[in-house]
Write a protein that holds these residues in place. Structure first.
Motif, mmCIF file in Angstrom:
data_model
loop_
_atom_site.group_PDB
_atom_site.id
_atom_site.type_symbol
_atom_site.label_atom_id
_atom_site.label_comp_id
_atom_site.label_asym_id
_atom_site.label_seq_id
_atom_site.Cartn_x
_atom_site.Cartn_y
_atom_site.Cartn_z
ATOM 1 N N PRO A 1 -3.957 -50.331 45.231
ATOM 2 C CA PRO A 1 -3.413 -50.932 44.020
ATOM 3 C C PRO A 1 -4.409 -51.024 42.874
ATOM 4 N N PHE A 2 -5.702 -51.148 43.188
ATOM 5 C CA PHE A 2 -6.686 -51.208 42.112
ATOM 6 C C PHE A 2 -8.067 -50.805 42.617
ATOM 7 N N ILE A 3 -8.776 -50.126 41.750
ATOM 8 C CA ILE A 3 -10.200 -49.863 41.924
ATOM 9 C C ILE A 3 -10.786 -49.759 40.522
ATOM 10 N N GLY A 4 -12.029 -50.153 40.346
ATOM 11 C CA GLY A 4 -12.639 -50.193 39.023
ATOM 12 C C GLY A 4 -12.669 -48.839 38.334
ATOM 13 N N PRO A 5 -12.754 -48.838 37.007
ATOM 14 C CA PRO A 5 -12.667 -47.586 36.257
ATOM 15 C C PRO A 5 -13.860 -46.646 36.416
ATOM 16 N N SER A 6 -14.936 -47.101 37.041
ATOM 17 C CA SER A 6 -16.106 -46.216 37.192
ATOM 18 C C SER A 6 -15.968 -45.251 38.362
ATOM 19 N N TYR A 7 -14.942 -45.437 39.199
ATOM 20 C CA TYR A 7 -14.747 -44.585 40.365
ATOM 21 C C TYR A 7 -13.772 -43.447 40.058
ATOM 22 N N ALA A 8 -13.919 -42.370 40.790
ATOM 23 C CA ALA A 8 -12.956 -41.267 40.707
ATOM 24 C C ALA A 8 -11.843 -41.513 41.719
ATOM 25 N N VAL A 9 -10.607 -41.408 41.279
ATOM 26 C CA VAL A 9 -9.435 -41.641 42.127
ATOM 27 C C VAL A 9 -8.456 -40.492 41.913
ATOM 28 N N ASP A 10 -7.768 -40.091 42.966
ATOM 29 C CA ASP A 10 -6.909 -38.915 42.875
ATOM 30 C C ASP A 10 -5.861 -39.013 41.764
#
Length: 453
Positions: free
Chosen positions: A86-95
């Motif tokens: 549902p959420f992860i910080g904007p500094s990470y790459a997410v599919d």
């Protein structure tokens, strides 16, 4: 009456409205006399109130529910993403972020390089202002008088219409210029091209007086939105592009309303084959199923930030659930052929609006492109005197017109003396004509009103 079902408080119509008025602040409204509809259901181009009355959603709520209400594919994508991440910080790459960014750049003009995601249109424009200033090293920002770019402080200063007044005295460096509003111009132009030359020459003169080396960007709604659906005349947008190239100014197209098929193209600038330096968007990227917006920058700006720090940041930048909704929404546009339907139904809309213009004394002008249109109301066709003065409506005639439409099951909104007509892109011809027959009926009332005044 309040009741409990399975530990959930169930509220009847009176409770919902009472609690709404007691605890919520409604935008752009004095709160005391509000009497909001209680809505319980929405599907396709319709929504229903608590008493079961059906309404044509002829403004797509706030010109954002392009795919209509209750689309199962978008809802499924939101559910699956919420269960997975549902959420992860904007500094990470997410599919989903990667996929959506690629999809956005694929649909944007081919000079575009990267996208910075926001939560909506106002913060998209806020960040576009910052990016323009960072990239150019200049401070002044040009925008038009009949424009709306958002209600946050910077976006409100960027806006030209009366909703900016409460943010004044405002920020320095925001310069206003006039729209190519040919219907209201006192000059009788021989052609659209002549009108474009007139407006562009005045703009160029103003830029020189302001100091061209101080101007970072020219912001414009590609097609003016709530302030009258003012469509640029032939040669105007290319002329803006040429002025920007001449003086090293960035051309920024606010496509918050017009992007994602509203005008019959993925982006409204595609109608004129013009390539801005920056595009801001929101609304139709998720159609309201999740909050999301963004700033698309061209390749030279994207490359600049390879070595220069991008001083923009949001906790919810590229929120995974919003991105999942965005990916699914673009898929829906493609699978259901909604860009093409917008163009096709736009021709039907235009033809029907022209009939209303010919029939009704109160209709001064109709403007339309794709499924984006406005009906401009006047007291007299010859003088073009607007039904209400700019920024004023002492007799509250426009709200009365909107109320009469709503009573008959036609939901939209007005701004100044214009009624907006911008239904979901899924609308069918028979639905469109049925809805416009309601507008026709209410315009009879307006005709009677102007006869008496």
């Amino acid at each position: 009456m309040l009741t409990k079902e399975d530990n959930e408080i169930v509220m009847d119509e009176d409770n919902i409205r009472e609690y709404d008025k007691r605890y919520n602040l409604h935008s752009w409204s004095a709160q005391k006399n509000l009497n909001p509809l209680v809505i319980t259901k929405a599907e396709g181009i319709y929504f229903w109130d608590i008493n079961g009355k059906r309404y044509f959603d002829m403004s797509s709520q706030l010109v954002n529910v392009n795919v209509g209400h209750g689309n199962k594919e978008i809802i499924k994508a939101i559910k699956e993403q919420a269960e997975r991440l549902p959420f992860i910080g904007p500094s990470y790459a997410v599919d989903v972020r990667s996929r959506l960014a690629a999809k956005v750049i694929e649909k944007a003009p081919d000079n575009m390089g990267k996208v910075f995601f926001t939560l909506g249109g106002a913060d998209a424009n806020e960040n576009a202002i910052k990016i323009a200033r960072m990239f150019t090293g200049r401070q002044k920002i040009f925008s038009r008088y009949r424009s709306y770019h958002g209600a946050s402080f910077g976006a409100a200063n960027l806006s030209g219409e009366p909703r900016r007044y409460t943010c004044e005295p405002g920020l320095t460096g925001f310069i206003k210029f006039f729209d190519p509003y040919i219907y209201r111009e006192k000059i009788e132009f021989k052609s659209e091209e002549e009108a474009s030359r007139y407006y562009l020459n005045k703009l160029k003169e103003q830029i020189i007086y302001e100091g061209a080396d101080n101007v970072a960007a020219i912001f414009l709604e590609t097609v003016t939105g709530s302030n009258g659906v003012i469509i640029p005349p032939k040669g105007y947008l290319q002329g803006i592009r040429d002025i920007c190239d001449e003086f090293g100014i960035l051309m920024v197209c606010d496509e918050v309303m017009t992007g994602w098929g509203r005008t019959g193209e993925w982006f409204a600038c595609d109608n004129w084959n013009v390539k801005p330096d920056i595009i801001t968007f929101a609304k139709g990227i998720t159609c309201g199923y999740e909050p999301l917006g963004g700033v698309i920058v061209d390749k030279k700006i994207a490359e600049y930030f390879d070595d220069n720090v991008l001083m923009c940041g949001l906790t919810y930048n590229a929120h995974p659930i919003g991105c999942a909704a965005g990916c699914a929404t673009i898929d829906v546009y493609e699978k259901e052929g909604l860009i093409e339907n917008s163009k096709k139904m736009g021709k039907v809309l235009g033809a029907e609006l022209e009939k209303l213009k010919e029939k009704h004394a109160c209709v001064g002008d109709v403007r339309y492109i794709g499924l984006f249109s406005a009906v401009e109301l006047v007291k007299h066709k010859g003088t073009k005197e607007p039904l209400v003065p700019y920024g004023k409506d002492p007799e509250k005639i426009m709200p009365r017109i909107i109320d009469k439409l709503r009573e008959r099951g036609f939901s939209t909104y007005s701004h100044e003396n214009c009624i907006l007509v911008a239904p979901p892109l899924i609308i069918k011809e028979e639905e469109l004509k049925e809805a416009l027959s309601i507008l026709d009926e209410v315009l009879d009332f307006v005709d009677e009103y102007i006869e008496k005044t």
